[in-house]
Structure formats: structure tokens, C-alpha cells
Design an enzyme around this catalytic site. Structure first.
Site, PDB file in Angstrom:
ATOM      1  N   HIS A  73      -0.676   0.829  15.821  1.00 36.00           N
ATOM      2  CA  HIS A  73       0.559   1.159  15.104  1.00 36.00           C
ATOM      3  C   HIS A  73       1.765   0.932  16.005  1.00 36.00           C
ATOM      4  O   HIS A  73       2.749   1.666  15.930  1.00 36.00           O
ATOM      5  CB  HIS A  73       0.548   2.610  14.610  1.00 36.00           C
ATOM      6  CG  HIS A  73      -0.550   2.944  13.652  1.00 36.00           C
ATOM      7  ND1 HIS A  73      -1.835   3.172  14.048  1.00 36.00           N
ATOM      8  CD2 HIS A  73      -0.550   3.058  12.298  1.00 36.00           C
ATOM      9  CE1 HIS A  73      -2.591   3.436  12.980  1.00 36.00           C
ATOM     10  NE2 HIS A  73      -1.842   3.368  11.913  1.00 36.00           N
ATOM     11  N   GLN A 101       2.095  -2.273   5.569  1.00 34.06           N
ATOM     12  CA  GLN A 101       2.375  -0.883   5.939  1.00 34.06           C
ATOM     13  C   GLN A 101       2.768  -0.720   7.409  1.00 34.06           C
ATOM     14  O   GLN A 101       3.694  -0.001   7.732  1.00 34.06           O
ATOM     15  CB  GLN A 101       1.164  -0.026   5.606  1.00 34.06           C
ATOM     16  CG  GLN A 101       1.462   1.442   5.581  1.00 34.06           C
ATOM     17  CD  GLN A 101       0.368   2.203   4.860  1.00 34.06           C
ATOM     18  OE1 GLN A 101      -0.767   2.270   5.348  1.00 34.06           O
ATOM     19  NE2 GLN A 101       0.671   2.756   3.712  1.00 34.06           N
ATOM     20  N   PHE A 102       2.024  -1.382   8.285  1.00 32.65           N
ATOM     21  CA  PHE A 102       2.393  -1.479   9.695  1.00 32.65           C
ATOM     22  C   PHE A 102       2.172  -2.934  10.104  1.00 32.65           C
ATOM     23  O   PHE A 102       1.228  -3.564   9.635  1.00 32.65           O
ATOM     24  CB  PHE A 102       1.535  -0.559  10.579  1.00 32.65           C
ATOM     25  CG  PHE A 102       1.868   0.897  10.412  1.00 32.65           C
ATOM     26  CD1 PHE A 102       2.863   1.499  11.179  1.00 32.65           C
ATOM     27  CD2 PHE A 102       1.187   1.670   9.478  1.00 32.65           C
ATOM     28  CE1 PHE A 102       3.170   2.848  11.016  1.00 32.65           C
ATOM     29  CE2 PHE A 102       1.497   3.012   9.312  1.00 32.65           C
ATOM     30  CZ  PHE A 102       2.496   3.602  10.083  1.00 32.65           C
ATOM     31  N   ALA A 103       3.006  -3.430  10.991  1.00 28.85           N
ATOM     32  CA  ALA A 103       2.897  -4.836  11.384  1.00 28.85           C
ATOM     33  C   ALA A 103       1.503  -5.163  11.900  1.00 28.85           C
ATOM     34  O   ALA A 103       0.999  -6.274  11.706  1.00 28.85           O
ATOM     35  CB  ALA A 103       3.932  -5.160  12.448  1.00 28.85           C
ATOM     36  N   GLU A 121      -4.615  -6.782   2.621  1.00 28.87           N
ATOM     37  CA  GLU A 121      -3.347  -7.414   3.017  1.00 28.87           C
ATOM     38  C   GLU A 121      -3.264  -8.890   2.673  1.00 28.87           C
ATOM     39  O   GLU A 121      -2.193  -9.387   2.317  1.00 28.87           O
ATOM     40  CB  GLU A 121      -3.100  -7.203   4.518  1.00 28.87           C
ATOM     41  CG  GLU A 121      -2.710  -5.779   4.896  1.00 28.87           C
ATOM     42  CD  GLU A 121      -3.882  -4.821   4.989  1.00 28.87           C
ATOM     43  OE1 GLU A 121      -5.033  -5.294   4.920  1.00 28.87           O
ATOM     44  OE2 GLU A 121      -3.657  -3.604   5.118  1.00 28.87           O
ATOM     45  N   GLU A 180       0.841  -1.193   0.000  1.00 34.60           N
ATOM     46  CA  GLU A 180       0.000   0.000   0.000  1.00 34.60           C
ATOM     47  C   GLU A 180       0.880   1.249   0.000  1.00 34.60           C
ATOM     48  O   GLU A 180       1.797   1.358   0.831  1.00 34.60           O
ATOM     49  CB  GLU A 180      -0.899  -0.012   1.244  1.00 34.60           C
ATOM     50  CG  GLU A 180      -1.909  -1.151   1.207  1.00 34.60           C
ATOM     51  CD  GLU A 180      -2.394  -1.595   2.582  1.00 34.60           C
ATOM     52  OE1 GLU A 180      -2.178  -0.878   3.577  1.00 34.60           O
ATOM     53  OE2 GLU A 180      -2.989  -2.695   2.661  1.00 34.60           O
ATOM     54  N   PHE A 224      -1.170  -4.415  10.740  1.00 34.35           N
ATOM     55  CA  PHE A 224      -2.123  -4.680   9.649  1.00 34.35           C
ATOM     56  C   PHE A 224      -1.915  -6.062   9.035  1.00 34.35           C
ATOM     57  O   PHE A 224      -2.529  -6.411   8.033  1.00 34.35           O
ATOM     58  CB  PHE A 224      -1.973  -3.625   8.534  1.00 34.35           C
ATOM     59  CG  PHE A 224      -2.059  -2.197   8.964  1.00 34.35           C
ATOM     60  CD1 PHE A 224      -2.497  -1.839  10.242  1.00 34.35           C
ATOM     61  CD2 PHE A 224      -1.716  -1.181   8.088  1.00 34.35           C
ATOM     62  CE1 PHE A 224      -2.562  -0.507  10.635  1.00 34.35           C
ATOM     63  CE2 PHE A 224      -1.783   0.160   8.474  1.00 34.35           C
ATOM     64  CZ  PHE A 224      -2.201   0.490   9.759  1.00 34.35           C
TER      65      PHE A 224
END
Lengths: 337, 341
Positions: free
Chosen positions: A138, A91-93, A69, A38, A95
């Protein structure tokens, strides 16, 4: 990109620059390499890691995906099975959960279930960890959710030179690798990074500081804080603490941990992830199985409390995370046990 | 069944030769025979599990004929015996899978019907519904990325799988990138015991294609010629770089979901018998006789030939050894593996 160059053969950079430089070289060196995730295109990911890549390598290689994802990883698995070398970004763990089955049920089992006929040379990169006021969604550490899985490799480097060497190894690897980048270290941690292509093998821990009275095992952001605490104790109180940076979680360097524990006779594991069922539990069990009679103190784990996540409010984040001071307290108590 | 050409009164063949029409029937007969064999072996206590594709024979034989061997890639699901036969797997390979022998492509690791063969262009897959669909999309992306002309990926699933998020995500991505992909849904009206009306409020799956921005079509999956026509058209479009399609074949699952399922707990014998009147195998036999492609004796000879081949394959596969216990520890990663280094 480079902050300064201290010699002809290395460049000072921070962790995020090391990720960027390594990805750039991978794209340059092998046109089978594609990056998908993303916002990786025009935006260059939310941390600007792949900024401008799309201009040089084109939208076929720098693929802005829909926000989905499971299919980011699933499509990367198919690309890998069919001869590409995809680097998928979550994008962030936090997610990554929708992609759990694709990582654990598919990528990690592709080689095994096809009796070696198909392979899955895939890198999944994701920023993880707290200390950045990232709140519930996040800030998480995800390593314990994945390290139970044979077929998957997990790497969590702490220093820029390790970022480059281990990411190169991950990209070259013919099996799926989950590459965890602690987001607080992205710009905080700087260091010399050798120029040119090099690799660091998985499963080799790094003894950051030698010591004789206690072994501290950690990885990611906490390695830096543990090192800071250990150096302070050495300087101010004359305590001798050995600090080991695991660098890779699976495979994990059994030899380095045992050699150190047999020397210092005490073990403290420090990690940011929850204590229950965390990496520290596995290390403790391994040491108990292999070196119980070398121990002069109960093994101790300094980890996150068993709550779902750190909160957004500063006191909630600080309560969740360990600090260098807390680490120093734990080390002192163990040395004096 | 296949339409009659209005002008000539002849069978609408979509360009299929007599030889290809006979090959379609042979595939269908082989599917029926191998299905029976799996269930028989299970009842004899020789194998712990079998899956059947009865009712899917025409759909799978027809779809397989639209596949170009050596070029295209197939990403099937677990009820695709006929597709896998049709793209080149032998009855012996099918029986190695049923018996879980070492010589099976996956070394006896997976359930029966989870075939894989790199040589045949058949992607390895798991039992998790829809998990293989993004893999097919990734393979189609690789084809397009490398600029390979004239190749396409055929990916299949049942009606139930279209409820999974990864199915939707995959359709979306394939359409955005105009990938050479054909999504073939084999709508047999059942997802184990869950009927279509509990699976979706809008039961015409092909109509969803419009929502993703790709063409969709529905065809009678009891008719191998109509199936071939629909899948061929979609595959040709994909091979020509015109993007993905969603094609839905209607059929019916005559057997229980597997040997571990009792379908009489959720439907009646009468309903299944009624639906069996549409059985594609005898209908296609009769059609080929009616159109003079074969006579009844030819059909009988083919049936006997298929039974003989199934028997020989059964004996040969059964005689093969199981994998060694030590095979459990191989192919986890490239090279040797220890949990700790």
C-alpha cells in the site's frame, strides 16, 4: 466538504476534497461520465472520496465492481471506445499490476492501432506513495512502470488547486490518462481552490520557488518536502534553491527544466520512486543531451534505494523515504559543490 | 448437419430464406478462397504472414447472419474472417489488411485479420488473447446504460482464450449486470500446438455458463444453420434485455495456426485428413443441392464468382500504396505529439 471560504471565488480544501469536488462536478456536467472500481459505491471508496455519490447518481453510474483489476480497466476501455467517459479507480496503485496489459497494451494503443478510428477517453485514478505505514502493498510509486509508454499520459499533482485543474483536463482528454494521487497528501495538504470549472494543461510545470544556485525538480509528496527544505536553507543559510513541481510526468515540461538549469547551472531530481530507471534518469539524460555545458556540477538524483518496497516497521519506512532534512543536505552539498 | 423437420421432411431453416442460405454458402466459399489467397501470397513472398480460418467457415457464416448490421457490435478475434465478411467487410478490405496497405482500416499497422471498422460496428482489437473481451463487456454496458433497446454485442474467442483471467472476469461482470452480450467460443481444439486436454480438464466450455449465472449452449459449428439458430437465440435474448449467454460452437482448425506455424510438429497428416471428412464447405454445398435451394451448376457458378471477386480484390488491393514512413508518427494522441513538451 469545504473547510472555509476565504473569498467568493475560491474555497480552501485538501487534496482528497479536491478530488471529490472535481469528480462530483464531472458527474453533474456529463451523463456519459461513470465511475467504476472496488468499493466506490456505498462505502464511497476506502478514502470516502465518492461517498454518497451512489445515492445521487445511482448504481449505473457509480459501479461497485468485482475485485478484478484487469477487467475494471478493460471494461472501462470498452466503455470509452463505445462513447462513455469512464473514470476507473484502482483502489491502491499497488493493485494495478493485473491491469498492466489493459493500460499499456490496450488503452494506450487503441487510437494508434486503429489509425485514429477508435479512441480511448479514459481516466484511471489511483492513490500511490508512502509515508502512511502502508507497508509493501500500500505504498508503491508506479510512475516509472508506465511513463515509458507512448499513448498514455501520466499526471501527479501535489496541490489541491492542481488536483482540480489537472483532473478536469484528464476527464476532458480524449486519450487515456493515469492520474496519480499521493495518499499522504490527501488530508495533509490544504490550499485555495478556485470555484467553478477550470483546467490546467498537461506538460506545464510550476516553479514553486525561484532560486539562482540550484534547480530541484520533483513531484507529488516530495515537492512539499523539497519546498520546505529549500525555504529553510534560504532563511537560515541564505542559499537560493529553485523548486519545480512537474505536475505532469508525461508529457513533461522540458522548457521549464532547461530554463531553470541554464540559470542555476545545477540539477537535483528528487522522487519517491526507485532511482534505477526512474523519472530522474530520464530528466538527467534529457538535461545531459540539451544543457551539459551549462552544468557546473554532476546531476544528482535523490530517490528511493533499489529495494522492492518500503517495509511496515517504522525504521524500514523511514530508511526507504527521503526526509526534508536529507533533501536539505543534498541541496546544500550541491550548492557548495 | 442441419436437421430435417420431422413433420414436413424439409430442411430445418430457423426461418432462413433461400437467399439467406445462398448467402451463407457464399460467405463460406469466400472465406475458403481468401484463406487460400493469404497463404498463396505468403508463399509467393508478397506478404510476410497470413492466418487461416479453414474449418471455421460454417460457424462464422452462421454467427454473422445472427448479427444485425447497423445495430449490433462485433468484438472479434484474429480468426474471424468469415464473421467480419458476414457483417459487411468486403474482400477488398480483407486484402488491404493482408497486404498492409495505407487504405486498410488500421493503416497497415496491425497483423492481417485484425480488422476494425467503426461503420460496420466492428471493434478494434489487439493480438493479446482475451484482452478484447472486457472491451466487449464495456460496450455492452454502454448500450444498457444508454437504454438502447434491440442492440447486442457479439464477442468471440477460441477455446484457448477461455483460460485467461480476463475471460472469467468478463463473464462474471456481464452476468452481474445482465448485459446484452453473447460470448461465442469457437472451439477448434487447438491453441497453436496446445490441445484441448492440456488447456482444460473440463472440455465442455458451455457448461461454465452455469457457474457465472447465465445460460449456456453448445452447437455443431460445422453446420451454419444450427450455428445461426443458436447464436440468433442468444442474440435475441440479449437484445430483449434478458442478459448474456455463453455459446460454444465445435469446429476444427484444418490449417496450421498461421503461416509461421508447422502443425506437423504436434499432430499428424492422417488425423487432419480424417477430420477433413467433416469439412463444412462441401457438406453445405451438398445440403443446399439436396434441398433444392441450388443446383450443382449454381454452386459451380458461385465458386467461379467468388474466385473472380477474390482475384479482382487481390489486384485492387495490391495496387494500393503502403503507408508512408511518416504515418508511423500519427494517431499516438489526439493532435501532435512530442515526447517532451
Amino acid at each position: 466538504m469545504a473547510v472555509s471560504s476565504s473569498s467568493a471565488t475560491s474555497t480552501v480544501m485538501n487534496n482528497v476534497e479536491a478530488v471529490r469536488a472535481t469528480l462530483y462536478e464531472a458527474l453533474k456536467n456529463d451523463d456519459r461520465t461513470v465511475i467504476l472500481g472496488e468499493d466506490v459505491g456505498a462505502r464511497g471508496n476506502v478514502f470516502l472520496i465518492t461517498k454518497d455519490f451512489i445515492n445521487e447518481f445511482g448504481p449505473q453510474r457509480i459501479i461497485d465492481t468485482p475485485i478484478a483489476e484487469a477487467s475494471i480497466v478493460g471494461i472501462a476501455v470498452g466503455m470509452a471506445m463505445e462513447g462513455l467517459r469512464p473514470i476507473a479507480e484502482i483502489q491502491f496503485a499497488d493493485f494495478i499490476y493485473p491491469a498492466f496489459n489493459q493500460i499499456v497494451g490496450e488503452a494506450a494503443k487503441t487510437r494508434y492501432r486503429s489509425n485514429g478510428e477508435y479512441t480511448c477517453p479514459l481516466v484511471i485514478r489511483t492513490p500511490y506513495g508512502g509515508g502512511v505505514r502502508g507497508a509493501l502493498s500500500h505504498s508503491v510509486s508506479i510512475e516509472a512502470l508506465f511513463y515509458h509508454v507512448p499513448g498514455l499520459k501520466i499526471v501527479a499533482p501535489a496541490f489541491p488547486a492542481d488536483v482540480k485543474g489537472l483532473l478536469n483536463t484528464a476527464i476532458d482528454d480524449n486519450d487515456p490518462v493515469l492520474f496519480l494521487e499521493h495518499k499522504k497528501t490527501y488530508r495533509l495538504i490544504k490550499g485555495e481552490v478556485p470555484d467553478g470549472h477550470y483546467t490546467i494543461p498537461f506538460g506545464k510545470a510550476n516553479v514553486l520557488k525561484e532560486g539562482t544556485q540550484l534547480t530541484v525538480v520533483s513531484y507529488g509528496l516530495y515537492v512539499h518536502w523539497a519546498l520546505e527544505a529549500a525555504q529553510k536553507l534560504q532563511l537560515e543559510e541564505g542559499l537560493s534553491v529553485e523548486v519545480i513541481d512537474l505536475r505532469s510526468i508525461r508529457p513533461m515540461d522540458k522548457g521549464a527544466i532547461l530554463r531553470s538549469v541554464e540559470k542555476t547551472r545545477k540539477l537535483l531530481v528528487i522522487h519517491e520512486d526507485n532511482k534505477f530507471g526512474g523519472i530522474g534518469a530520464e530528466i538527467s539524460a534529457m538535461v545531459a543531451e540539451n544543457a551539459l555545458f551549462h552544468l557546473d556540477a554532476p546531476i544528482r538524483r535523490l530517490c528511493a534505494p533499489d529495494v522492492p518496497a518500503m517495509g511496515y516497521a517504522l525504521p524500514l519506512e523511514e530508511e526507504y523515504m527521503s526526509s526534508p532534512a536529507e533533501m536539505a543536505d543534498a541541496m546544500r552539498e550541491m550548492v557548495k559543490f | 448437419m442441419a436437421k430435417t423437420d420431422v413433420k414436413t421432411g424439409r430442411l430445418e431453416r430457423h426461418g432462413l430464406s433461400d437467399e439467406q442460405l445462398r448467402a451463407l454458402l457464399r460467405n463460406m466459399l469466400l472465406q475458403r478462397q481468401l484463406d487460400n489467397r493469404g497463404f498463396q501470397l505468403n508463399r509467393q513472398g508478397k506478404v510476410p504472414f497470413a492466418l487461416g480460418s479453414e474449418g471455421h467457415e460454417a460457424l462464422q457464416a452462421g454467427a454473422a447472419m445472427a448479427f444485425n448490421r447497423g445495430k449490433d457490435i462485433l468484438a472479434p478475434y484474429y480468426r474471424d474472417l468469415g464473421l467480419c465478411l458476414g457483417i459487411g467487410l468486403s474482400p477488398y478490405e480483407i486484402l488491404l489488411s493482408i497486404f498492409a496497405r495505407a487504405a486498410d482500416h488500421n493503416g497497415g499497422r496491425q497483423f492481417p485479420n485484425h480488422y476494425s471498422s467503426k461503420a460496420a460496428g466492428l471493434m478494434s482489437f489487439s493480438s493479446i488473447l482475451a484482452a478484447h473481451i472486457p472491451h466487449a463487456v464495456g460496450a455492452a454496458y454502454a448500450m444498457k446504460y444508454r437504454g438502447e433497446k434491440g442492440r447486442a454485442v457479439l464477442v468471440t474467442c477460441g477455446d484457448g482464450t477461455t483460460s485467461e483471467g480476463e475471460w472469467h472476469e468478463s463473464m462474471n461482470f456481464a452476468a452481474i449486470h445482465k448485459l446484452p452480450l453473447v460470448m461465442l467460443v469457437e472451439n477448434n481444439e487447438w491453441a497453436i500446438s496446445t490441445p484441448l486436454e492440456k488447456q482444460m480438464a473440463q472440455p465442455e466450455i458451455w457448461k461454465r455458463a452455469k457457474g457465472y449465472g447465465m445460460p449456456g449452449a453448445r452447437f455443431n459449428g460445422f453446420d451454419p444453420i444450427e450455428t445461426y439458430g443458436a447464436v440468433k437465440e442468444a442474440m435475441d435474448r440479449a437484445r430483449a434485455g434478458e442478459g448474456p449467454s455463453l455459446v460454444e460452437g465445435t469446429c476444427y482448425r484444418y490449417l496450421a495456426h498461421s503461416t509461421d506455424d508447422n502443425d506437423m510438429t504436434y499432430r499428424t497428416k492422417e488425423v487432419v485428413q480424417e477430420r477433413r471428412k467433416n469439412d463444412p464447405v462441401p457438406r453445405f454445398e451438398a445440403l443446399l443441392v439436396e434441398y433444392g435451394v441450388m443446383n450443382e451448376k449454381d454452386v459451380e457458378t458461385m465458386r467461379k464468382d467468388v474466385l473472380r471477386e477474390t482475384n479482382e480484390a487481390t489486384d485492387a488491393a495490391e495496387a494500393q500504396p503502403y503507408p508512408q514512413a511518416s504515418d508511423l508518427y500519427t494517431h499516438i494522441y489526439e493532435g501532435a505529439w512530442e515526447p517532451w513538451q
